[in-house]
Design a protein around this motif. Structure first.
Motif, PDB file in Angstrom:
ATOM      1  N   PHE A   2       0.834  -1.199   0.000  1.00 41.29           N
ATOM      2  CA  PHE A   2       0.000   0.000   0.000  1.00 41.29           C
ATOM      3  C   PHE A   2       0.874   1.257   0.000  1.00 41.29           C
ATOM      4  O   PHE A   2       0.732   2.137  -0.849  1.00 41.29           O
ATOM      5  N   TYR A   3       1.817   1.324   0.958  1.00 38.61           N
ATOM      6  CA  TYR A   3       2.662   2.513   1.055  1.00 38.61           C
ATOM      7  C   TYR A   3       3.523   2.686  -0.189  1.00 38.61           C
ATOM      8  O   TYR A   3       3.731   3.789  -0.673  1.00 38.61           O
ATOM      9  N   VAL A  10       3.977  10.331  -5.275  1.00 39.96           N
ATOM     10  CA  VAL A  10       4.405  11.536  -4.555  1.00 39.96           C
ATOM     11  C   VAL A  10       5.727  12.044  -5.121  1.00 39.96           C
ATOM     12  O   VAL A  10       6.489  11.279  -5.705  1.00 39.96           O
ATOM     13  N   ARG A  11       5.979  13.326  -4.960  1.00 40.74           N
ATOM     14  CA  ARG A  11       7.203  13.911  -5.518  1.00 40.74           C
ATOM     15  C   ARG A  11       8.461  13.356  -4.873  1.00 40.74           C
ATOM     16  O   ARG A  11       8.414  12.813  -3.762  1.00 40.74           O
ATOM     17  N   ASN A  12       9.578  13.586  -5.546  1.00 40.31           N
ATOM     18  CA  ASN A  12      10.874  13.194  -4.997  1.00 40.31           C
ATOM     19  C   ASN A  12      11.180  13.961  -3.724  1.00 40.31           C
ATOM     20  O   ASN A  12      10.754  15.106  -3.572  1.00 40.31           O
ATOM     21  N   ALA A  13      11.944  13.301  -2.852  1.00 43.02           N
ATOM     22  CA  ALA A  13      12.455  14.026  -1.686  1.00 43.02           C
ATOM     23  C   ALA A  13      13.612  14.904  -2.159  1.00 43.02           C
ATOM     24  O   ALA A  13      14.245  14.612  -3.170  1.00 43.02           O
ATOM     25  N   LEU A  14      13.870  15.948  -1.418  1.00 44.93           N
ATOM     26  CA  LEU A  14      14.924  16.869  -1.850  1.00 44.93           C
ATOM     27  C   LEU A  14      15.893  17.113  -0.694  1.00 44.93           C
ATOM     28  O   LEU A  14      15.475  17.401   0.421  1.00 44.93           O
ATOM     29  N   TYR A  15      17.161  16.936  -0.979  1.00 48.14           N
ATOM     30  CA  TYR A  15      18.174  17.072   0.056  1.00 48.14           C
ATOM     31  C   TYR A  15      19.180  18.148  -0.292  1.00 48.14           C
ATOM     32  O   TYR A  15      19.509  18.348  -1.457  1.00 48.14           O
ATOM     33  N   GLY A  40       8.864  14.685   0.570  1.00 50.46           N
ATOM     34  CA  GLY A  40       8.311  13.990  -0.598  1.00 50.46           C
ATOM     35  C   GLY A  40       7.821  12.584  -0.280  1.00 50.46           C
ATOM     36  O   GLY A  40       7.165  12.351   0.734  1.00 50.46           O
ATOM     37  N   TRP A  41       8.173  11.619  -1.118  1.00 50.19           N
ATOM     38  CA  TRP A  41       7.678  10.239  -0.977  1.00 50.19           C
ATOM     39  C   TRP A  41       8.140   9.579   0.307  1.00 50.19           C
ATOM     40  O   TRP A  41       7.507   8.637   0.784  1.00 50.19           O
ATOM     41  N   ARG A  48       9.702   2.486   7.340  1.00 47.76           N
ATOM     42  CA  ARG A  48       9.902   3.325   8.539  1.00 47.76           C
ATOM     43  C   ARG A  48       8.624   3.503   9.335  1.00 47.76           C
ATOM     44  O   ARG A  48       8.642   3.512  10.559  1.00 47.76           O
ATOM     45  N   ILE A  49       7.506   3.642   8.616  1.00 48.17           N
ATOM     46  CA  ILE A  49       6.236   3.788   9.326  1.00 48.17           C
ATOM     47  C   ILE A  49       5.977   2.534  10.173  1.00 48.17           C
ATOM     48  O   ILE A  49       5.594   2.622  11.339  1.00 48.17           O
ATOM     49  N   ASN A  50       6.245   1.381   9.593  1.00 44.86           N
ATOM     50  CA  ASN A  50       6.028   0.127  10.317  1.00 44.86           C
ATOM     51  C   ASN A  50       6.888   0.047  11.565  1.00 44.86           C
ATOM     52  O   ASN A  50       6.425  -0.356  12.629  1.00 44.86           O
TER      53      ASN A  50
END
Ligand SMILES: [Zn+2]
Length: 356
Positions: A2-3, A10-15, A40-41, A48-50
């Motif tokens: 699901f995740y 979702v958009r890319n994360a940005l660092y 972002g995603w 990590r949520i788990n």
């Protein structure tokens, strides 16, 4: 799932990432800093949520930033403390089964279809033992490795093995001549055989035992032995197997000790259906060819061996052409592959009797 599915939307994360290089007496030390500008995603990173949910710890999901103080190029750093630490390099661990295969694969040796058989083959040849998933090289494995390194380095050279695999691929794709490749390796194998003092059965003269036995068979069958028949150990062996009566009982089974063993065309087998005694004729012939014991053929050898628990054989030819005497017996092969002839002890070279 699901995740993962949601995060693809979702958009890319940005660092923002900074690398700090510090020169310490000519050695370069490197530090990296990360600052996440946009999650972002990663906000939907199920893994990590788990973890956060399982541990009931929202911080497990918290992103940890690495922040460095600000520097300018050429700034001089003041050491706060200098300590010496004693370090040891660790002996590399033994290969585990999985890592060994991965390593071969990474080196371009073996194909998916052949990699599975690599370790069982090494075990069968008694070059390695597998204990607790780790490979332990045997003394025999080390000896063979030493020998091949000295006399036939192409057999254990990684680059050569890789080249061979590539040549096979090239043959498959019609980019290299199959015959040329076979010729190249036939030559190499011939050199190895020479170094081993190996004598081909087809080049060896027939033994006195073989001649006597063949002459008897020829008499019984009413035929004459030709020059071609008596030319070599191989040709006379062929004559013998042609005129010998098939499917004969040749002895008592050494396993169940009740039923007779019958010599079929390709196998010696106990007639007891409950019993697993079975020896492939080919394996006996390989034994004859390798050690040259004084038997006219495979049947004679098996018949003799069935008479006793272990059989002494004298004047065998080992590698390098050396002569030796030893005791042999039938032993069960691994993986239910019948029985084979195993050396069960060395015999002193007294030149004495053949029987124990
Ligand atoms: Zn049996």
């Amino acid at each position: 799932i699901f995740y993962r599915t949601m995060s693809t939307q979702v958009r890319n994360a940005l660092y923002d990432m900074s690398i700090l290089e510090v020169d310490v007496g000519g050695n370069k030390l490197i530090g990296r800093a990360y600052e996440r500008l946009f999650d972002g995603w990663e906000r939907l990173d199920g893994h990590r949520i788990n973890i956060a949910e399982r541990n009931d710890d929202p911080n497990a999901f918290k992103y940890r930033e690495v922040v460095l103080p600000e520097f300018d190029v050429g700034d001089e750093l003041r050491p706060l403390e200098i300590t010496t630490v004693e370090g040891h390099t660790k002996t590399p661990p033994r290969y585990g089964v999985g890592r060994f295969i991965t390593t071969l694969d990474n080196k371009g040796i073996g194909r998916p279809s052949t990699l599975d058989t690599v370790i069982p083959n090494l075990e069968k040849k008694k070059y390695v033992k597998v204990a607790k998933g780790m490979l332990h090289v045997t003394q025999l494995g080390m000896d063979v490795n030493d020998w091949t390194t000295e006399h036939a380095s192409w057999l254990n050279d990684l680059e050569e093995s890789k080249r061979f695999e590539e040549q096979l691929d090239a043959v498959e794709h019609d980019k290299q001549s199959r015959d040329e490749l076979i010729e190249e390796y036939t030559k190499r194998v011939a050199e190895v055989k020479q170094a081993l003092g190996y004598q081909d059965m087809s080049e060896r003269p027939p033994s006195q035992n073989q001649l006597t036995f063949a002459a008897r068979l020829a008499r019984e069958a009413g035929v004459t032995l030709t020059d071609e028949d008596v030319r070599s150990a191989a040709s006379i062996s062929k004559f013998i197997s042609k005129y010998k009566k098939p499917n004969q009982e040749i002895g008592k089974c050494p396993v169940c000790k009740t039923h007779p063993v019958v010599a079929y065309e390709k196998v010696y087998q106990c007639t007891n259906k409950e019993c697993d005694f079975r020896v492939w004729k080919k394996s006996v012939e390989n034994f004859l060819e390798r050690y040259h014991p004084e038997y006219q053929d495979a049947d004679a050898l098996v018949t003799d061996m069935l008479r006793r628990k272990k059989t002494r054989m004298d004047d065998l030819t080992g590698k390098n052409g050396n002569r030796f005497s030893a005791y042999y017996a039938f032993e069960a092969r691994e993986h239910g592959n019948g029985y084979g002839i195993s050396r069960v002890g060395w015999a002193r070279k007294t030149g004495g009797t053949k029987h124990e």
